[in-house]
Design an enzyme around this catalytic site. Structure first.
Site, mmCIF file in Angstrom:
data_model
loop_
_atom_site.group_PDB
_atom_site.id
_atom_site.type_symbol
_atom_site.label_atom_id
_atom_site.label_comp_id
_atom_site.label_asym_id
_atom_site.label_seq_id
_atom_site.Cartn_x
_atom_site.Cartn_y
_atom_site.Cartn_z
ATOM 1 N N LYS A 1 -1.240 -7.034 -9.178
ATOM 2 C CA LYS A 1 -2.102 -7.106 -8.364
ATOM 3 C C LYS A 1 -1.700 -6.097 -7.150
ATOM 4 O O LYS A 1 -0.645 -6.468 -6.445
ATOM 5 C CB LYS A 1 -2.060 -8.625 -7.495
ATOM 6 C CG LYS A 1 -3.209 -8.950 -7.064
ATOM 7 C CD LYS A 1 -3.794 -8.325 -5.661
ATOM 8 C CE LYS A 1 -3.075 -8.315 -4.486
ATOM 9 N NZ LYS A 1 -3.437 -7.276 -3.470
ATOM 10 N N PHE B 1 0.703 -1.227 -0.017
ATOM 11 C CA PHE B 1 -0.078 0.128 0.152
ATOM 12 C C PHE B 1 0.889 1.217 0.036
ATOM 13 O O PHE B 1 0.496 2.362 -0.386
ATOM 14 C CB PHE B 1 -1.023 0.033 1.175
ATOM 15 C CG PHE B 1 -0.224 0.490 2.500
ATOM 16 C CD1 PHE B 1 -0.158 1.883 2.719
ATOM 17 C CD2 PHE B 1 0.134 -0.195 3.205
ATOM 18 C CE1 PHE B 1 0.396 2.146 4.043
ATOM 19 C CE2 PHE B 1 0.643 -0.016 4.742
ATOM 20 C CZ PHE B 1 0.743 1.381 4.938
ATOM 21 N N GLU C 1 8.976 -4.121 13.115
ATOM 22 C CA GLU C 1 8.722 -2.904 12.265
ATOM 23 C C GLU C 1 7.476 -2.297 12.645
ATOM 24 O O GLU C 1 6.328 -2.684 12.395
ATOM 25 C CB GLU C 1 8.651 -3.399 10.608
ATOM 26 C CG GLU C 1 8.336 -2.408 9.686
ATOM 27 C CD GLU C 1 8.128 -2.880 8.334
ATOM 28 O OE1 GLU C 1 7.576 -3.899 8.122
ATOM 29 O OE2 GLU C 1 8.786 -2.320 7.330
ATOM 30 N N GLU D 1 -4.989 -3.809 -1.937
ATOM 31 C CA GLU D 1 -6.558 -3.364 -1.853
ATOM 32 C C GLU D 1 -6.682 -2.185 -1.236
ATOM 33 O O GLU D 1 -7.934 -1.505 -1.291
ATOM 34 C CB GLU D 1 -7.149 -4.528 -1.580
ATOM 35 C CG GLU D 1 -6.845 -4.979 0.007
ATOM 36 C CD GLU D 1 -5.892 -6.255 0.045
ATOM 37 O OE1 GLU D 1 -4.722 -5.744 -0.586
ATOM 38 O OE2 GLU D 1 -5.796 -7.058 0.920
ATOM 39 N N CYS E 1 9.437 1.844 3.533
ATOM 40 C CA CYS E 1 10.432 0.654 3.897
ATOM 41 C C CYS E 1 11.773 1.406 3.954
ATOM 42 O O CYS E 1 12.878 0.629 4.596
ATOM 43 C CB CYS E 1 10.147 -0.224 2.662
ATOM 44 S SG CYS E 1 11.073 0.251 1.244
ATOM 45 N N SER F 1 5.285 -6.985 3.453
ATOM 46 C CA SER F 1 5.620 -7.243 4.908
ATOM 47 C C SER F 1 6.488 -8.498 4.781
ATOM 48 O O SER F 1 6.159 -9.433 3.799
ATOM 49 C CB SER F 1 4.653 -7.355 5.807
ATOM 50 O OG SER F 1 3.594 -8.188 5.303
HETATM 51 P P1 NAD Z 1 1.351 -6.570 3.221
HETATM 52 O O1 NAD Z 1 2.501 -7.511 3.175
HETATM 53 O O2 NAD Z 1 0.305 -6.556 4.146
HETATM 54 O O3 NAD Z 1 0.732 -6.600 1.625
HETATM 55 C C1 NAD Z 1 1.504 -6.575 0.389
HETATM 56 C C2 NAD Z 1 0.572 -7.268 -0.596
HETATM 57 O O4 NAD Z 1 0.509 -8.739 -0.273
HETATM 58 C C3 NAD Z 1 -0.724 -6.624 -0.889
HETATM 59 O O5 NAD Z 1 -1.000 -6.578 -2.324
HETATM 60 C C4 NAD Z 1 -1.763 -7.680 -0.303
HETATM 61 O O6 NAD Z 1 -2.958 -7.762 -0.792
HETATM 62 C C5 NAD Z 1 -1.027 -8.935 -0.134
HETATM 63 N N1 NAD Z 1 -1.024 -9.725 0.836
HETATM 64 C C6 NAD Z 1 -1.539 -9.441 2.306
HETATM 65 N N2 NAD Z 1 -1.735 -10.536 2.913
HETATM 66 C C7 NAD Z 1 -1.465 -11.667 2.137
HETATM 67 C C8 NAD Z 1 -1.661 -12.964 2.262
HETATM 68 N N3 NAD Z 1 -2.012 -13.394 3.625
HETATM 69 N N4 NAD Z 1 -1.249 -13.805 1.270
HETATM 70 C C9 NAD Z 1 -1.139 -13.471 0.009
HETATM 71 N N5 NAD Z 1 -0.844 -12.114 -0.143
HETATM 72 C C10 NAD Z 1 -1.142 -10.971 0.883
HETATM 73 O O7 NAD Z 1 2.365 -5.066 3.127
HETATM 74 P P2 NAD Z 1 1.693 -3.728 3.186
HETATM 75 O O8 NAD Z 1 1.094 -3.493 4.417
HETATM 76 O O9 NAD Z 1 0.709 -3.286 2.068
HETATM 77 O O10 NAD Z 1 2.834 -2.674 2.889
HETATM 78 C C11 NAD Z 1 3.818 -2.578 3.984
HETATM 79 C C12 NAD Z 1 4.863 -3.253 4.035
HETATM 80 O O11 NAD Z 1 5.614 -3.575 2.873
HETATM 81 C C13 NAD Z 1 5.874 -2.986 5.067
HETATM 82 O O12 NAD Z 1 6.383 -4.181 5.703
HETATM 83 C C14 NAD Z 1 7.147 -2.440 4.172
HETATM 84 O O13 NAD Z 1 8.344 -2.354 4.697
HETATM 85 C C15 NAD Z 1 7.253 -3.356 3.058
HETATM 86 N N6 NAD Z 1 7.595 -2.695 1.978
HETATM 87 C C16 NAD Z 1 8.866 -3.077 1.604
HETATM 88 C C17 NAD Z 1 9.738 -2.746 0.562
HETATM 89 C C18 NAD Z 1 10.928 -2.959 0.143
HETATM 90 O O14 NAD Z 1 11.536 -2.370 -0.825
HETATM 91 N N7 NAD Z 1 11.620 -3.784 0.768
HETATM 92 C C19 NAD Z 1 8.922 -1.366 -0.179
HETATM 93 C C20 NAD Z 1 7.763 -0.991 0.231
HETATM 94 C C21 NAD Z 1 7.050 -1.674 1.158
#
Ligand code: NAD
Length: 500
Positions: free
Chosen positions: A178, A154, A386, A181, A286, A231
């Site tokens: 994808k 997000f 985090e 959401e 991040c 994450s």
């Molecule tokens: P998230 O892991 O909740 O979601 C990321 C994606 O995974 C979304 O598209 C979501 O729909 C999907 N998803 C969520 N739960 C899932 C599941 N159980 N099974 C399969 N897919 C699932 O992350 P977020 O809250 O959207 O974003 C923040 C996180 O992203 C933080 O941890 C941040 O550090 C990380 N991030 C990392 C980088 C990097 O380059 N390392 C860059 C940006 C964000």
């Protein structure tokens, strides 16, 4: 407006909006207003199959489209995006909450990758070696993989997808994106713009959804590669599942970034940097700095300088002239705020408590002001987890060695920074720290597009970073040809390797 009259964000498949029949939706909020403004559809298995089928059908023609034509489409997309980035920034602010100037900054970083991708003919050239054995030539070509899946978080609804899809598409792949959401509209906007730029239907598809759609992509035999950002627990799951299914996979995870401040650092510049890196985008980056590791005796003076700057920050609706916006959802705001209680329980001192903030925005917005915590024990979950919000902690150490050891003991290895005027110490840090992206007097060392982005340890799974040459490597595969054009001088039988 009741829920049923709210706009619904649909999939974008085969060059057009594709109305979902899954019967499932998720709410999309305006975080500064604290109200639901849209719904987004959540795909079922049939819709995953439809998106992948569209991408698969488009693949052969796009792969075989001339390099010149593909390059023209990329240039046109770059021009349109640059012209209309203000419209996209408004969408980002209305669904994510980040202030408009920061949204424009996000788009600019994504544009840099588009610009890199316009140079793809040079970056995916093969090699040629003539006469490696008498009359024998060896050469290579670099081609696309097929259908690739991109799953994004997000916090950067435009930039993170742009880390991947411009390179994947330029290299001749077709894409199913994808997005998160929580803020889904930017992905549709980008895909529609690409269609306008001349991209054939089916090359870039947007599939909205949750775990059902992600699992659908991970398990689909026609999806050849997965790029994920999110994450750490989900990144690990994505990496393991996609790899077990024989796919190429890169999965970038969470972070906990430290800034090491040596006693010789310029503390005014360091305090500015800590503010920018700790509270920009409400800490939902991040590469945000979440821990300042102060080598004594500088901690008290640095905390004073950071605190006085925090008092000048204006928190409010990102469409007004504010420095920092709300958090993305109410649940996320509450989770971040709960870490302030955890820190207090664990004996830390709250220097500035963001829960008391006055804002320039609607009362129901998902607000949490900049928070500063001192003397946070490194055993506290507020130190270890985090947090992903505007919470900056200070940990005091006695020496460079103690600070380095603390940083290297962490679960994550995404970004870090050292603030010092000692070139030798900075060089030593660069060598000794186990982190993928390092700033030297630069608090958020996000690499430019022609380098690559990625961390170590639980911040990244898989061996390829995002964008740069590693991005092109990830989205292509090499064929190596060995050829001999026969003439009468060739002949005879020889069971050994050629010797000359
Ligand atoms: P998230 O892991 O909740 O979601 C990321 C994606 O995974 C979304 O598209 C979501 O729909 C999907 N998803 C969520 N739960 C899932 C599941 N159980 N099974 C399969 N897919 C699932 O992350 P977020 O809250 O959207 O974003 C923040 C996180 O992203 C933080 O941890 C941040 O550090 C990380 N991030 C990392 C980088 C990097 O380059 N390392 C860059 C940006 C964000």
């Amino acid at each position: 407006m009741s829920d049923s009259t709210l706009p619904i964000v649909q999939h974008y498949i085969n060059g057009t909006a594709s109305v979902s029949a899954s019967g499932r939706t998720a709410p999309v909020y305006d975080p500064a207003l604290g109200i639901q403004t849209k719904s987004v559809v959540l795909a079922d298995e049939a819709e995953v199959n439809a998106a992948v089928a569209a991408a698969r059908a488009a693949f052969p023609a796009w792969r075989d489209t001339s390099v010149t034509r593909r390059q023209q489409v990329m240039f046109r997309f770059r021009e349109l995006l640059n012209e209309r980035k203000g419209d996209l920034a408004e969408i980002l602010t209305s669904e994510h909450g980040k202030v408009v100037s920061d949204a424009l900054g996000e788009i600019t970083r994504g544009l840099e990758v588009v610009e890199l991708a316009t140079g793809f003919p040079h970056l995916i050239k093969g090699e040629f070696s003539e006469n490696v054995s008498t009359g024998v030539d060896v050469y290579s070509t670099t081609g696309p993989l097929g259908v690739v899946g991109i799953i994004s978080p997000f916090n950067f609804p435009a930039m993170v997808p742009m880390w991947f899809f411009p390179i994947a598409i330029a290299a001749g792949n077709t894409v199913v994106l994808k997005p998160s959401e929580k803020d889904p509209s930017a992905a549709n906007w980008l895909a529609e713009l690409f269609t306008e730029a001349g991209l054939p239907d089916g090359v870039f598809n947007v599939l909205h959804g949750d775990k059902v759609s992600v699992d659908g992509l991970l398990n689909h035999r026609d999806v050849k590669a997965i790029s994920f950002v999110g994450s750490t627990p989900i990144a690990k799951y994505i990496y393991e599942t996609a790899a077990a299914n024989g796919k190429r996979v890169q999965a970038l995870g969470g972070a906990k970034n430290h800034m090491l401040v040596l006693p010789d650092a310029d503390l005014d510049l360091t305090a500015d940097a800590a503010i920018n890196a700790g509270f920009g985008s409400a800490g939902e980056r991040c590469m945000a700095i979440s821990v300042v590791v102060a080598v004594e005796p500088v901690a008290d003076e640095l905390i004073e300088k950071i605190t006085s700057r925090m008092a000048t920050l204006k928190v409010g609706d990102g469409r007004r002239n504010c420095d920092m916006g709300p958090l993305v959802t109410e649940a996320h705001r509450d989770k971040v705020a709960s870490y302030i209680d955890i820190a207090i329980e664990d004996g830390a001192r709250i220097v500035v408590d963001g829960r008391d903030i006055e804002v320039d925005g609607a009362a129901d917005g998902f607000w949490l002001g900049p928070t500063l915590i001192d003397a946070l024990p490194t055993s506290s979950r507020a130190y270890l987890d985090e947090i992903f919000g505007p919470v900056l902690s200070v940990v005091r150490v006695a020496s460079y060695e103690e600070g380095l050891a603390l940083i290297n003991s962490g679960q994550y290895g995404n970004g870090t920074a050292i603030f010092t005027n000692d070139g030798g110490a900075a060089r030593r840090f660069q060598n000794e720290v186990e982190v993928g992206m390092i700033g030297i007097n630069v608090p958020i060392p996000v690499p430019v597009a022609y380098y690559s982005f990625g961390g170590f340890k639980d911040s990244s799974f898989g061996d390829s970073k995002a964008y740069g040459m590693q991005g092109f490597h990830f989205f292509t595969r090499e064929k190596t040809m060995t050829s001999r054009w026969l003439d009468p001088s060739h002949g005879g039988i020889n069971l050994g390797f050629p010797q000359n």
